[in-house]
Design a protein around this motif. Structure first.
Motif, mmCIF file in Angstrom:
data_model
loop_
_atom_site.group_PDB
_atom_site.id
_atom_site.type_symbol
_atom_site.label_atom_id
_atom_site.label_comp_id
_atom_site.label_asym_id
_atom_site.label_seq_id
_atom_site.Cartn_x
_atom_site.Cartn_y
_atom_site.Cartn_z
ATOM 1 N N GLY A 277 0.810 -1.204 0.000
ATOM 2 C CA GLY A 277 0.000 0.000 0.000
ATOM 3 C C GLY A 277 0.843 1.253 0.000
ATOM 4 O O GLY A 277 2.074 1.200 -0.007
ATOM 5 N N ILE A 278 0.154 2.378 -0.024
ATOM 6 C CA ILE A 278 0.794 3.689 0.002
ATOM 7 C C ILE A 278 0.310 4.426 1.239
ATOM 8 O O ILE A 278 -0.866 4.353 1.598
ATOM 9 C CB ILE A 278 0.460 4.486 -1.273
ATOM 10 N N VAL A 279 1.227 5.133 1.900
ATOM 11 C CA VAL A 279 0.893 5.858 3.117
ATOM 12 C C VAL A 279 1.251 7.328 2.951
ATOM 13 O O VAL A 279 2.308 7.669 2.422
ATOM 14 C CB VAL A 279 1.642 5.264 4.335
ATOM 15 N N THR A 280 0.346 8.194 3.396
ATOM 16 C CA THR A 280 0.587 9.631 3.437
ATOM 17 C C THR A 280 0.490 10.073 4.893
ATOM 18 O O THR A 280 0.019 9.313 5.752
ATOM 19 C CB THR A 280 -0.454 10.392 2.593
ATOM 20 N N PRO A 281 0.900 11.309 5.211
ATOM 21 C CA PRO A 281 0.853 11.757 6.616
ATOM 22 C C PRO A 281 -0.541 11.828 7.218
ATOM 23 O O PRO A 281 -0.680 12.046 8.418
ATOM 24 C CB PRO A 281 1.491 13.148 6.547
ATOM 25 N N THR A 282 -1.591 11.686 6.389
ATOM 26 C CA THR A 282 -2.954 11.758 6.937
ATOM 27 C C THR A 282 -3.656 10.412 6.955
ATOM 28 O O THR A 282 -4.819 10.342 7.353
ATOM 29 C CB THR A 282 -3.798 12.752 6.110
ATOM 30 N N ASN A 283 -2.979 9.345 6.550
ATOM 31 C CA ASN A 283 -3.636 8.037 6.505
ATOM 32 C C ASN A 283 -4.192 7.610 7.861
ATOM 33 O O ASN A 283 -5.281 7.048 7.954
ATOM 34 C CB ASN A 283 -2.653 6.974 5.999
ATOM 35 N N PHE A 284 -3.436 7.885 8.920
ATOM 36 C CA PHE A 284 -3.876 7.413 10.238
ATOM 37 C C PHE A 284 -5.153 8.118 10.682
ATOM 38 O O PHE A 284 -5.934 7.565 11.455
ATOM 39 C CB PHE A 284 -2.764 7.610 11.273
ATOM 40 N N LEU A 285 -5.390 9.336 10.170
ATOM 41 C CA LEU A 285 -6.617 10.042 10.523
ATOM 42 C C LEU A 285 -7.849 9.395 9.901
ATOM 43 O O LEU A 285 -8.971 9.584 10.385
ATOM 44 C CB LEU A 285 -6.535 11.505 10.072
ATOM 45 N N LYS A 286 -7.625 8.629 8.834
ATOM 46 C CA LYS A 286 -8.744 7.955 8.172
ATOM 47 C C LYS A 286 -8.988 6.558 8.726
ATOM 48 O O LYS A 286 -10.074 5.998 8.544
ATOM 49 C CB LYS A 286 -8.463 7.849 6.667
ATOM 50 N N THR A 287 -7.978 5.966 9.389
ATOM 51 C CA THR A 287 -8.077 4.553 9.757
ATOM 52 C C THR A 287 -8.094 4.290 11.264
ATOM 53 O O THR A 287 -8.839 3.428 11.729
ATOM 54 C CB THR A 287 -6.909 3.775 9.126
ATOM 55 N N LEU A 288 -7.278 4.999 12.030
ATOM 56 C CA LEU A 288 -7.220 4.726 13.468
ATOM 57 C C LEU A 288 -8.523 5.143 14.149
ATOM 58 O O LEU A 288 -9.197 6.094 13.732
ATOM 59 C CB LEU A 288 -6.043 5.469 14.106
#
Length: 727
Positions: A277-288
Motif C-alpha cells: 500500500g501507500i501511506v501519506t501523513p494523513t492516513n492514520f486520521l482515516k483509519t485509526l
C-alpha cells in the motif's frame, strides 16, 4: 504551527483552521479554476525555495480544493478529485464552468465552544470528504479545515510511535508502466478511485519492482500549465527515488524518514518486495479509531496541566521565599558545590587527557546523573546541517540515539542562526514550546518531552549541541542548570578543539612516518640497484683487464707489453673503487685509506720483479671520498707509483721506499703527497709538458679535480696535489 499558551487546549479547533482558503465564483471556467489550484501548490514543487515540509504540506492541502462562493454564500466545493475526473474525460475545460462540476451539498461546521478538533475529524470521516468549511454563528466563512491541517495541529506522537504502518495502509494499489501517458494515468485514477499510481519499468504485475509514483496533484499541475497530457509520458513527472518502508515499522518512525527525504508519501512493501500500500501523513486520521486518538490527546493534555500546576506551585513557593535568597538553603549550596566540582573535574580531564571519547562520554554521564534526567547527548553538525549523535548517556529502558543521523528539515530555517549567535533553547514541554510539527516528530521519536540545549561553538563555527533531555514528563529547568550546561559547552568546545588538533598532529606524524617508510624502502631498492651497478661495472672492468692480460701473452715487443700492462693497472685501479663501493655500507663514499693500501699493494705485486725490495709507506687516516673524487685521485696514485717503480730506483739504492700520504687540510681541502727516495726526475724535464703518458694523465686528472700539483725534486721525487672533494 503557532505557539500555544500553556493553558491552551490540545483539542482546540483553532490551530487547524486555514484562514486563507481558495475561492472562486460559480461562473469561473474550469481551466481558470484548475490554474488557481495549480498556482497555490506550485511552490511545493520548487526545490530552490527549500520550503519546510510543514509549509509545503499545508500549501499542498490548500491547493487541493476550492470553495465556490457568491454573495458571501458557499455554493459548493471543487476538489482535485473533481478536477482529475474532468481531465480524464478529455472535455474542453475552457468551455465549462466550475458550477457544473462543483460538489453539493456543502457540509460545514459552525465554530463554538462545544466544537473541538475531533468534531471536525469525525465529520470529515463520516462524509468521506477532505475539505470542511468553518463558519461563524452568522453563517460567515471563517476558513477551511482539512485532514492535513488537522494533522499539523493534533498531537498524536505518543500514539503513532506505538502503532505500525500495517494499520494505516491505503488500498487498492494501481500499477502501470512508466511509458503510459499522463492522460492514461488520470483515467486509471478515476476508474479505480485512487489518488496515486505506482510506475514500474514494465508491466503491471505485483512482483515488478516500482520505480516511481504519480499523484493526482502532479497531473493537475500539468493541466494548469496546459501541457498536452496524451503526448506526455508518466515517467516525466514521476516522483523518484521511492521511500520504501516495512509494514512492522512504527508510523512515527516512517513519518520521520518521510520528513528527512522531503516526500509526502511512501510505499509499504513486504519482505518479498510486494507492494502492500501507500501511506501519506494523513492516513492514520482515516483509519485509526477516533476514540483511541481522543484518549491519547486527553492523556497528553492531563500531563501538560499537571506540569503547569506543579510549576505554578514552585513559582509561588519561590515568591514566598524571595526574601531568603541571600541565605541559600543547604540543598541549594550542595547543588552549587556539585556544579563546581563537575566543572572542575571537566577542566582537569581536558588538561590531563587528549582522549576525546573518554572526556565527552564521562561528561555526559556525569551531567545526566547530576541533572537526574533520562538522556544527555552531544550532537555534531555536518555541512548541510544534518547531524549525528556522537556521544550519549541514556537511562535504561529508553531507546538509544547514539550514532543516529538526523536531517531536521526545520532546523536550518528556524534554529541554526540563533545557535550560531549563542542562543540557549529551554523547552519545558515540546508540545507547548511552539515547535514545528516535523521537529516535534523527531523529538517524540526518541521519547523526548523536555529539552535544554546549548550550542558548542568554535569561534564562528557551530560545531554541535550539548543537549539534556527529559523523557518521562515535562520539566522545569532551573537557572543554575542552564548555567551549568552553558559552561560545560565551553569546556566541551575546548576539549574538542584540543583533541582535533592532537588528532591532526597525529595524522600528520602518521603520514610523515608512512612517507619515511616509503622513502626508506625506495632508498633500499636504489641501494640494491646501485650496488648491482657497481658490481657489474667492477666485473666488466675486470673482464677488460683479463682480456688485456690474455692479449699481452702474444706481444713480444717490450714497449707495447709495458703499455698493455700500464693500461691493465689503470683499469684495475678503477675496478677496485667500484669493488669497494659495492662492499661498503655507504654507496656514495669509500674509505680512501683502505683503498690506497690495496691499490699500492696490487701495484707492487704487479711489478714484483722490480719492487721486491721496495718499501711502501702509507699515511692516511679516516679519509672518505666520493666516487667522482676517488676515481681521478686513484688514477693519479696509480700513475705516480708506477712511474716510481719503473724509473726511480737504480740497483745502488739500498733501501728504496715509496710514500703515499693524504690528509685533510683547512677549508675542506685535501693534500695528497706521493714521493720516493729514488734518483728523481731529470732537471731538463717539465712534468707538465712532457710526452710521458703517465705524467700527462696525472696533470689531466688534477685538472679534473680542480686542484693544484707541485713537484719537489730536491730529494728523490715528491708530487704534492691539493684538491677539494668534487660535489
Amino acid at each position: 504551527m503557532p505557539k500555544q499558551e500553556p493553558s491552551a487546549s490540545l483539542f482546540s479547533l483553532e490551530p487547524a483552521i486555514d484562514r486563507r482558503p481558495l475561492k472562486v465564483t460559480p461562473n469561473t471556467s474550469l481551466i481558470e479554476t484548475i490554474t488557481i489550484m495549480g498556482k497555490a501548490r506550485s511552490s511545493c514543487i520548487l526545490p530552490s525555495l527549500n520550503l519546510l515540509l510543514d509549509t509545503a504540506f499545508l500549501t499542498e492541502a490548500r491547493g487541493s480544493g476550492v470553495l465556490v462562493i457568491q454573495d458571501a454564500q458557499i455554493f459548493g466545493v471543487f476538489t482535485d478529485a473533481d478536477a482529475l475526473q474532468v481531465i480524464a474525460s478529455g472535455r474542453n475545460l475552457a468551455e465549462m464552468k466550475v458550477a457544473e462540476l462543483m460538489r453539493q451539498p456543502v457540509f460545514t461546521l459552525s465554530q463554538s465552544d462545544t466544537v473541538d478538533i475531533f468534531t471536525a475529524l469525525s465529520l470529515l470521516r463520516q462524509h468521506q470528504i477532505r475539505h470542511l468549511p468553518i463558519i461563524d454563528a452568522g453563517g460567515q466563512l471563517l476558513g477551511m479545515v482539512t485532514l492535513e491541517s488537522i494533522r499539523q495541529a493534533l498531537q498524536l506522537d505518543e500514539l503513532l510511535r506505538s502503532r505500525q504502518l500495517a494499520e494505516v495502509i491505503s488500498t487498492p494499489i494501481v500499477q502501470t508502466s512508466v511509458t503510459t501517458s499522463v492522460l492514461g494515468i488520470a483515467q486509471l485514477m478515476v476508474e479505480h478511485q485512487v489518488n496515486s499510481v505506482v510506475l514500474t519499468a514494465g508491466g503491471t504485475k505485483a512482483d515488478i519492482e516500482p520505480v516511481g509514483l504519480v499523484m493526482d496533484r502532479d497531473i493537475i499541475q500539468l493541466q494548469a500549465l496546459q501541457v498536452n497530457l496524451s503526448q506526455t509520458q508518466a515517467q516525466t513527472i514521476m516522483q523518484t527515488p521511492l521511500l520504501n518502508c516495512e509494514p512492522t515499522e512504527s508510523i512515527l518512525a516512517a513519518y520521520w524518514k518521510m520528513q528527512q527525504r522531503r516526500v509526502q508519501q511512501f510505499i509499504v512493501s513486504d519482505e518479498c518486495g510486494k507492494i502492500l500500500g501507500i501511506v501519506t501523513p494523513t492516513n492514520f486520521l482515516k483509519t485509526l479509531d477516533v476514540a483511541l486518538m481522543r484518549r491519547s490527546v486527553e492523556q497528553l493534555q492531563r500531563s501538560i496541566e499537571q506540569f503547569e500546576n506543579k510549576k505554578t506551585e514552585l513559582l509561588q513557593s519561590s515568591d514566598a521565599n524571595i526574601k531568603l535568597e541571600v541565605q541559600q538553603t543547604p540543598a541549594e549550596l550542595m547543588e552549587q558545590l556539585q556544579c563546581n566540582r563537575l566543572l572542575t573535574a571537566m577542566a582537569l580531564r581536558i588538561r590531563k587527557s587528549l582522549n576525546w571519547d573518554e572526556i565527552l562520554n564521562t561528561t555526559v554521564a556525569e551531567v545526566r546523573q547530576f541533572l537526574q534526567t533520562e538522556r544527555v547527548i552531544i550532537y555534531r553538525f555536518n555541512l548541510d546541517l544534518s547531524g549525528t549523535v556522537v556521544v550519549e548517556s541514556v537511562a535504561s529502558g529508553w531507546q538509544p540515539a547514539l550514532n543516529s543521523t538526523i536531517q531536521d528539515t526545520c532546523f536550518g530555517k528556524n534554529y541554526a542562526q540563533s545557535y550560531k549567535e549563542g542562543r540557549t533553547l529551554v523547552a519545558e514541554d515540546i508540545y507547548t514550546a511552539g515547535f514545528t510539527q516535523c521537529h516535534i516528530d523527531i523529538l517524540a521519536l526518541y521519547n523526548i518531552r523536555a529539552s535544554l540545549i546549548v550550542p558548542i561553538l568554535q569561534k564562528e563555527h557551530l560545531w554541535g549541541l550539548l543537549c539534556a533531555y527529559h523523557c518521562s514528563e515535562p520539566r522545569y529547568w532551573r537557572q543554575f542548570e542552564v548555567d551549568l550546561l552553558q559552561q560545560l559547552a565551553t569546556h566541551v568546545a575546548i576539549a574538542i578543539q584540543q583533541s582535533e588538533l592532537y588528532q591532526q598532529v597525529q595524522s600528520e606524524l602518521t603520514e610523515r612516518r608512512r612517507a619515511e617508510e616509503q622513502l626508506l624502502v625506495s632508498l633500499k631498492e636504489k641501494e640494491i640497484l646501485l650496488k648491482e651497478v657497481h658490481h657489474r661495472v667492477k666485473n666488466n672492468l675486470q673482464t677488460i683487464s683479463s682480456l688485456l692480460r690474455l692479449q699481452s701473452d702474444y706481444i713480444k715487443d717490450e714497449k707495447a707489453l709495458a703499455s698493455f700492462k700500464d693500461s691493465q693497472n689503470r683499469i684495475r685501479s678503477m675496478a677496485l673503487i667500484h669493488e669497494k663501493l659495492y662492499q661498503s655500507k655507504d654507496l656514495f663514499r669509500i674509505d680512501f685509506a683502505e683503498y690506497i693500501r690495496e691499490l699500492a699493494t696490487n701495484l707492487l705485486r704487479s711489478y714484483s720483479a722490480r719492487a721486491q725490495t721496495v718499501t711502501l709507506k702509507i699515511d692516511a687516516q679516516d679519509i672518505w671520498l666520493n666516487i667522482d673524487t676517488a676515481i681521478p685521485c686513484g688514477l693519479i696514485i696509480n700513475e705516480l707509483v708506477l712511474n716510481s717503480l719503473k724509473h726511480a730506483f737504480r740497483p745502488k739504492n739500498k733501501k728504496p721506499q715509496i710514500s703515499i700520504a693524504i690528509h685533510s687540510i683547512n677549508s675542506g681541502k685535501f693534500r695528497l703527497t706521493i714521493s720516493d727516495n729514488g734518483v728523481g726526475l731529470p732537471k731538463d724535464i717539465d712534468f707538465k709538458d712532457t710526452e710521458s703518458l703517465g705524467l700527462q694523465l696525472v696533470c689531466t686528472f688534477t685538472e679534473q679535480l680542480e686542484g693544484t700539483i707541485d713537484l719537489d725534486n730536491s730529494q728523490g721525487t715528491q708530487f704534492i696535489i691539493e684538491f677539494a672533494e668534487l660535489q
